[in-house]
Design a protein around this motif. Structure first.
Motif, PDB file in Angstrom:
ATOM      1  N   ALA A  98       0.837  -1.204   0.000  1.00 24.74           N
ATOM      2  CA  ALA A  98       0.000   0.000   0.000  1.00 24.74           C
ATOM      3  C   ALA A  98       0.873   1.255   0.000  1.00 24.74           C
ATOM      4  O   ALA A  98       0.636   2.197  -0.760  1.00 24.74           O
ATOM      5  CB  ALA A  98      -0.927  -0.024   1.217  1.00 24.74           C
ATOM      6  N   THR A  99       1.907   1.246   0.826  1.00 19.86           N
ATOM      7  CA  THR A  99       2.785   2.423   0.911  1.00 19.86           C
ATOM      8  C   THR A  99       3.441   2.707  -0.442  1.00 19.86           C
ATOM      9  O   THR A  99       3.450   3.849  -0.915  1.00 19.86           O
ATOM     10  CB  THR A  99       3.889   2.164   1.977  1.00 19.86           C
ATOM     11  OG1 THR A  99       3.228   1.823   3.182  1.00 19.86           O
ATOM     12  CG2 THR A  99       4.760   3.374   2.188  1.00 19.86           C
ATOM     13  N   GLN A 100       3.950   1.674  -1.071  1.00 14.78           N
ATOM     14  CA  GLN A 100       4.630   1.890  -2.358  1.00 14.78           C
ATOM     15  C   GLN A 100       3.644   2.320  -3.432  1.00 14.78           C
ATOM     16  O   GLN A 100       3.929   3.209  -4.227  1.00 14.78           O
ATOM     17  CB  GLN A 100       5.356   0.608  -2.797  1.00 14.78           C
ATOM     18  CG  GLN A 100       6.649   0.352  -2.086  1.00 14.78           C
ATOM     19  CD  GLN A 100       7.506   1.597  -1.915  1.00 14.78           C
ATOM     20  OE1 GLN A 100       7.683   2.081  -0.803  1.00 14.78           O
ATOM     21  NE2 GLN A 100       8.013   2.141  -3.011  1.00 14.78           N
ATOM     22  N   ALA A 101       2.474   1.686  -3.438  1.00 11.47           N
ATOM     23  CA  ALA A 101       1.488   2.017  -4.480  1.00 11.47           C
ATOM     24  C   ALA A 101       1.012   3.463  -4.318  1.00 11.47           C
ATOM     25  O   ALA A 101       0.828   4.174  -5.304  1.00 11.47           O
ATOM     26  CB  ALA A 101       0.312   1.052  -4.401  1.00 11.47           C
ATOM     27  N   ARG A 102       0.870   3.907  -3.065  1.00 11.78           N
ATOM     28  CA  ARG A 102       0.446   5.305  -2.846  1.00 11.78           C
ATOM     29  C   ARG A 102       1.522   6.245  -3.378  1.00 11.78           C
ATOM     30  O   ARG A 102       1.219   7.251  -4.016  1.00 11.78           O
ATOM     31  CB  ARG A 102       0.193   5.563  -1.353  1.00 11.78           C
ATOM     32  CG  ARG A 102      -1.109   4.929  -0.884  1.00 11.78           C
ATOM     33  CD  ARG A 102      -1.406   5.250   0.584  1.00 11.78           C
ATOM     34  NE  ARG A 102      -2.455   4.368   1.081  1.00 11.78           N
ATOM     35  CZ  ARG A 102      -2.335   3.528   2.117  1.00 11.78           C
ATOM     36  NH1 ARG A 102      -1.214   3.458   2.812  1.00 11.78           N
ATOM     37  NH2 ARG A 102      -3.351   2.765   2.467  1.00 11.78           N
ATOM     38  N   LYS A 103       2.791   5.896  -3.160  1.00 14.49           N
ATOM     39  CA  LYS A 103       3.881   6.750  -3.674  1.00 14.49           C
ATOM     40  C   LYS A 103       3.821   6.840  -5.196  1.00 14.49           C
ATOM     41  O   LYS A 103       4.232   7.819  -5.791  1.00 14.49           O
ATOM     42  CB  LYS A 103       5.252   6.182  -3.264  1.00 14.49           C
ATOM     43  CG  LYS A 103       5.599   6.446  -1.814  1.00 14.49           C
ATOM     44  CD  LYS A 103       7.064   6.078  -1.543  1.00 14.49           C
ATOM     45  CE  LYS A 103       7.319   5.907  -0.059  1.00 14.49           C
ATOM     46  NZ  LYS A 103       8.439   5.026   0.249  1.00 14.49           N
ATOM     47  N   LEU A 104       3.317   5.774  -5.823  1.00  8.18           N
ATOM     48  CA  LEU A 104       3.207   5.782  -7.295  1.00  8.18           C
ATOM     49  C   LEU A 104       1.921   6.475  -7.756  1.00  8.18           C
ATOM     50  O   LEU A 104       1.607   6.491  -8.948  1.00  8.18           O
ATOM     51  CB  LEU A 104       3.231   4.330  -7.838  1.00  8.18           C
ATOM     52  CG  LEU A 104       4.533   3.548  -7.636  1.00  8.18           C
ATOM     53  CD1 LEU A 104       4.352   2.080  -8.025  1.00  8.18           C
ATOM     54  CD2 LEU A 104       5.670   4.168  -8.445  1.00  8.18           C
ATOM     55  N   GLY A 105       1.148   6.969  -6.806  1.00  6.02           N
ATOM     56  CA  GLY A 105      -0.045   7.743  -7.173  1.00  6.02           C
ATOM     57  C   GLY A 105      -1.354   6.959  -7.161  1.00  6.02           C
ATOM     58  O   GLY A 105      -2.384   7.451  -7.612  1.00  6.02           O
ATOM     59  N   HIS A 106      -1.326   5.724  -6.634  1.00  8.51           N
ATOM     60  CA  HIS A 106      -2.560   4.932  -6.596  1.00  8.51           C
ATOM     61  C   HIS A 106      -3.298   5.157  -5.273  1.00  8.51           C
ATOM     62  O   HIS A 106      -2.665   5.394  -4.246  1.00  8.51           O
ATOM     63  CB  HIS A 106      -2.249   3.441  -6.765  1.00  8.51           C
ATOM     64  CG  HIS A 106      -1.538   3.132  -8.048  1.00  8.51           C
ATOM     65  ND1 HIS A 106      -2.158   3.178  -9.267  1.00  8.51           N
ATOM     66  CD2 HIS A 106      -0.241   2.805  -8.301  1.00  8.51           C
ATOM     67  CE1 HIS A 106      -1.280   2.873 -10.211  1.00  8.51           C
ATOM     68  NE2 HIS A 106      -0.110   2.642  -9.662  1.00  8.51           N
ATOM     69  N   GLN A 107      -4.621   5.071  -5.341  1.00 11.47           N
ATOM     70  CA  GLN A 107      -5.440   5.167  -4.125  1.00 11.47           C
ATOM     71  C   GLN A 107      -5.543   3.760  -3.551  1.00 11.47           C
ATOM     72  O   GLN A 107      -6.076   2.885  -4.237  1.00 11.47           O
ATOM     73  CB  GLN A 107      -6.885   5.588  -4.491  1.00 11.47           C
ATOM     74  CG  GLN A 107      -7.011   6.933  -5.175  1.00 11.47           C
ATOM     75  CD  GLN A 107      -7.034   8.048  -4.154  1.00 11.47           C
ATOM     76  OE1 GLN A 107      -7.357   7.805  -2.990  1.00 11.47           O
ATOM     77  NE2 GLN A 107      -6.661   9.246  -4.556  1.00 11.47           N
ATOM     78  N   VAL A 108      -5.046   3.547  -2.344  1.00  7.42           N
ATOM     79  CA  VAL A 108      -5.066   2.169  -1.824  1.00  7.42           C
ATOM     80  C   VAL A 108      -5.644   2.102  -0.417  1.00  7.42           C
ATOM     81  O   VAL A 108      -5.288   2.902   0.449  1.00  7.42           O
ATOM     82  CB  VAL A 108      -3.645   1.560  -1.779  1.00  7.42           C
ATOM     83  CG1 VAL A 108      -3.688   0.094  -1.416  1.00  7.42           C
ATOM     84  CG2 VAL A 108      -2.943   1.744  -3.097  1.00  7.42           C
TER      85      VAL A 108
END
Ligand code: USQ
Length: 398
Positions: free
Chosen positions: A307-317
């Protein structure tokens, strides 16, 4: 060395075949394409489209100049197994050729029976055929860390020294597996150990943790060499699923509290461990067990990392605690030993932010292929009759 890979069309089998071929070994692959049939049966497919085995073997020849022999056959057919061994004369056999999914084995009575008959009789046929045709061949068998379950003591590598009523012995580590699939691997282990004892076969049982990852150096050489990557409830494993869920905005499916701790490893390390086992064979009559994983996480930790990495890539998680469909401990002690592969020279690829980023980015191009309805489909360990989804009316493997 002449190495035959059973289940050579699968997630791990195909990358292993390419890697060993690249190291200069003479490699053969054998498969009956059962996984592709189970996918059809459940209406699931790998996220990244994969070619047929024959096309992949041709692509490998075109890209590297190396030939891989291919055999089509079912391990439940003893005659087929024996003829494949006569034709290829392997010095090592890597056995991935089994039904690999715990949820699949828990769908219903048919799938439970199928999983055990398929896995146990396939391996038993192999042992008999090895005894007859290639008794000096080394069997590298894919077992699972799930054979041990989650006992409240440290897990050893296969065997434990016990003192009981004043006497000592070294005995197989107690097994408390958590599905009919994991049980099939326990039964295999007993059969293999017995065959080593009575027929002097040599075997390494690789008790592997949960594998994650999409690519190896070889799959990256050409898009036609891709391996199958699953994200559905039945064939997808935790981290692979979480990366796809994060990408499509599906709340991450942590089952229950998420304190379930497991051993994990990168697909690249699976292949290297298999190679290390092959290069350092056991002696005739020896049955040994290696615990094959590189680090432990609990499921919630994994979900938070993704979740942390995906949020950094701009995804809503979002991370969701879904109702746990399995019967398993959600908080427990877990400290398995895993030194034997490290002693043989394994240099682990640990899970990193960069790796999670690369997995999410890699699947992005295939986002349009994700079927949301196969992420959770309600396969429960203790389903009442009629409660479990029946994906098809035909019986598995019929
Ligand atoms: N889990 C979740 N959410 C999910 C999927 C799984 O919380 O969406 C949890 C499960 O409840 C379990 C853990 O994650 O506690 C691992 O589940 P998994 O589906 O990733 O892996 P598992 O069913 O244990 O099986 C996989 C492979 C199997 C291999 C095994 C190694 O499919 O072939 O033998 O990992 S081990 O887990 O060490 O037994």
């Amino acid at each position: 060395m002449r190495i035959l890979i059973l289940g050579g069309d699968g997630y791990l089998g195909w990358p292993t075949a390419m890697y060993l071929s690249k190291q200069g070994h003479a490699v053969g692959v054998l498969d009956n394409f059962a996984k592709r049939r189970w996918e059809l049966e459940l209406n699931v497919e790998p996220l990244i489209p994969i070619r047929t085995l024959h096309d992949r073997v041709s692509a490998w020849k075109e890209v590297t100049g190396q030939a891989i022999d291919s055999f089509v056959g079912d391990l439940r057919n003893y005659g087929m197994v024996e003829s494949a061994l006569v034709a290829f004369r392997p010095e090592a056999i890597v056995h991935y050729g089994e039904q690999p999914s715990a949820p699949y084995s828990m769908i219903d009575h048919n799938r439970a029976v199928f999983t055990q008959v398929n896995n146990i009789s396939g391996t038993l046929n192999l042992l008999w055929a090895m005894k007859r045709v290639v008794p000096r061949c080394h069997l590298v068998k894919l077992g699972t860390m799930g054979e041990y379950g989650t006992p409240n003591i440290d897990i050893e590598e296969g065997f434990i020294e016990i003192e009981h009523k004043g006497r000592r012995d070294t005995l197989p580590f107690p097994c408390q597996p958590g599905s009919f699939y994991h049980l099939s691997k326990v039964h295999d282990s007993h059969n293999i150990r017995f065959a080593c004892k009575v027929w002097k076969l040599a075997s390494t049982d690789l008790n592997q943790g949960v594998v994650y990852g999409i690519d190896t150096d070889e799959t990256q050489q050409d898009e036609r060499l891709a391996t199958s990557f699953h994200y559905d409830e039945v064939f997808g494993t935790a981290l692979n699923r979480f990366c796809v869920q994060a990408l499509i905005g599906y709340p991450l499916t942590v089952y229950g509290k998420g304190g379930q701790k497991r051993g994990f490893l990168n697909i690249r390390d699976t292949i290297r461990c298999v190679e290390l086992a092959i290069l350092n064979p056991p002696r005739a009559g020896e049955y040994r067990v290696f615990n094959q994983f590189t680090e432990t996480f609990n499921v919630l930790q994994l979900a938070e990392l993704v979740a942390t990495q995906a949020r950094k890539l701009g995804h809503q998680v979002e991370v969701n605690h879904a109702e746990n469909p399995r019967i398993e401990m959600e908080e427990h002690y877990y400290n398995p030993t895993h030194t034997k592969l490290l002693d043989l020279g394994l240099t682990p690829h640990f899970l990193s932010d960069v790796l999670i980023d690369s997995m999410i980015n890699r699947v992005e191009a295939f986002k349009h292929r994700v079927k949301r309805d196969i992420i959770l489909r309600g396969i429960k360990w203790n389903a009442e009759a009629g409660e479990v989804e029946k994906p098809s009316r035909s019986s598995a493997g019929a």
